[in-house]
Design a protein around this motif. Sequence first.
Motif, mmCIF file in Angstrom:
data_model
loop_
_atom_site.group_PDB
_atom_site.id
_atom_site.type_symbol
_atom_site.label_atom_id
_atom_site.label_comp_id
_atom_site.label_asym_id
_atom_site.label_seq_id
_atom_site.Cartn_x
_atom_site.Cartn_y
_atom_site.Cartn_z
ATOM 1 N N ARG A 1 -8.056 8.044 -29.537
ATOM 2 C CA ARG A 1 -7.953 6.757 -30.241
ATOM 3 C C ARG A 1 -6.607 6.087 -29.987
ATOM 4 O O ARG A 1 -6.532 4.880 -29.767
ATOM 5 C CB ARG A 1 -8.143 6.940 -31.748
ATOM 6 C CG ARG A 1 -9.576 7.144 -32.155
ATOM 7 C CD ARG A 1 -9.746 7.224 -33.667
ATOM 8 N NE ARG A 1 -9.083 8.414 -34.187
ATOM 9 C CZ ARG A 1 -8.138 8.393 -35.126
ATOM 10 N NH1 ARG A 1 -7.747 7.267 -35.669
ATOM 11 N NH2 ARG A 1 -7.587 9.522 -35.552
ATOM 12 N N TRP A 2 -5.538 6.884 -30.010
ATOM 13 C CA TRP A 2 -4.203 6.337 -29.814
ATOM 14 C C TRP A 2 -4.092 5.701 -28.427
ATOM 15 O O TRP A 2 -3.632 4.571 -28.287
ATOM 16 C CB TRP A 2 -3.152 7.439 -29.989
ATOM 17 C CG TRP A 2 -1.772 6.901 -30.154
ATOM 18 C CD1 TRP A 2 -1.130 6.635 -31.319
ATOM 19 C CD2 TRP A 2 -0.847 6.543 -29.102
ATOM 20 N NE1 TRP A 2 0.133 6.134 -31.073
ATOM 21 C CE2 TRP A 2 0.329 6.069 -29.716
ATOM 22 C CE3 TRP A 2 -0.900 6.579 -27.715
ATOM 23 C CZ2 TRP A 2 1.431 5.637 -29.000
ATOM 24 C CZ3 TRP A 2 0.189 6.144 -26.992
ATOM 25 C CH2 TRP A 2 1.339 5.676 -27.631
ATOM 26 N N TYR B 1 -7.533 11.853 -32.519
ATOM 27 C CA TYR B 1 -6.359 10.987 -32.616
ATOM 28 C C TYR B 1 -5.778 10.658 -31.241
ATOM 29 O O TYR B 1 -5.418 9.517 -30.972
ATOM 30 C CB TYR B 1 -5.303 11.664 -33.513
ATOM 31 C CG TYR B 1 -4.037 10.876 -33.667
ATOM 32 C CD1 TYR B 1 -4.039 9.636 -34.297
ATOM 33 C CD2 TYR B 1 -2.836 11.366 -33.187
ATOM 34 C CE1 TYR B 1 -2.870 8.899 -34.446
ATOM 35 C CE2 TYR B 1 -1.661 10.639 -33.333
ATOM 36 C CZ TYR B 1 -1.686 9.417 -33.957
ATOM 37 O OH TYR B 1 -0.538 8.695 -34.099
ATOM 38 N N LYS C 1 -3.901 5.655 -37.304
ATOM 39 C CA LYS C 1 -3.469 6.686 -38.241
ATOM 40 C C LYS C 1 -4.066 8.029 -37.822
ATOM 41 O O LYS C 1 -5.200 8.119 -37.436
ATOM 42 C CB LYS C 1 -3.927 6.356 -39.672
ATOM 43 C CG LYS C 1 -3.416 5.020 -40.169
ATOM 44 C CD LYS C 1 -1.915 5.004 -40.217
ATOM 45 C CE LYS C 1 -1.418 3.617 -40.633
ATOM 46 N NZ LYS C 1 -0.077 3.373 -40.274
ATOM 47 N N GLY C 2 -3.238 9.056 -37.878
ATOM 48 C CA GLY C 2 -3.642 10.407 -37.483
ATOM 49 C C GLY C 2 -4.398 11.080 -38.504
ATOM 50 O O GLY C 2 -5.288 11.461 -38.920
#
Length: 142
Positions: free
Chosen positions: A58-59, A55, A141-142
């Motif tokens: 990606r974030w 995450y 989304k996590g």
Amino acid sequence: MAPRSFAYPPPEHEAERASNSYLMSLVVIMVGLPFPIVNVIGSGIYYLANRRSGYFVRWHCTHSLLAQVFTLPLNATCVYWTLRIVFGHASFTNDYAAYLLTVVLFNLVEFVATMVAAIRTRKGGHVSWIFFGPLTDALVKG
């Protein structure tokens, strides 16, 4: 940039990969300076290569890509307008000078913010830019 908190502290390899998402746009600037689309393509390729990462990675890849997508129309318009002046299809006006100054200042601020984000992210910190942070939260989304 405001500090951002995540549910877990990122491991060393995730912090490095997240930091590289910001560095990618800085390195690509040197290669494709006259062509603003090169920055978006470079950030997009890095995003695609890391879209299945944790995450944190990606974030930050998404965050960096959104910043590049936002600056693309500003920079492309400036390049187009400049080329029209250089090739004699338009004249140098106060409007052009004001736009050029605005784009240069915006890019300088974005460049410094990107460097700061890369450094903080590499240290495992979390950064969230005013507009792009909430948008990234909505997309990732996590």
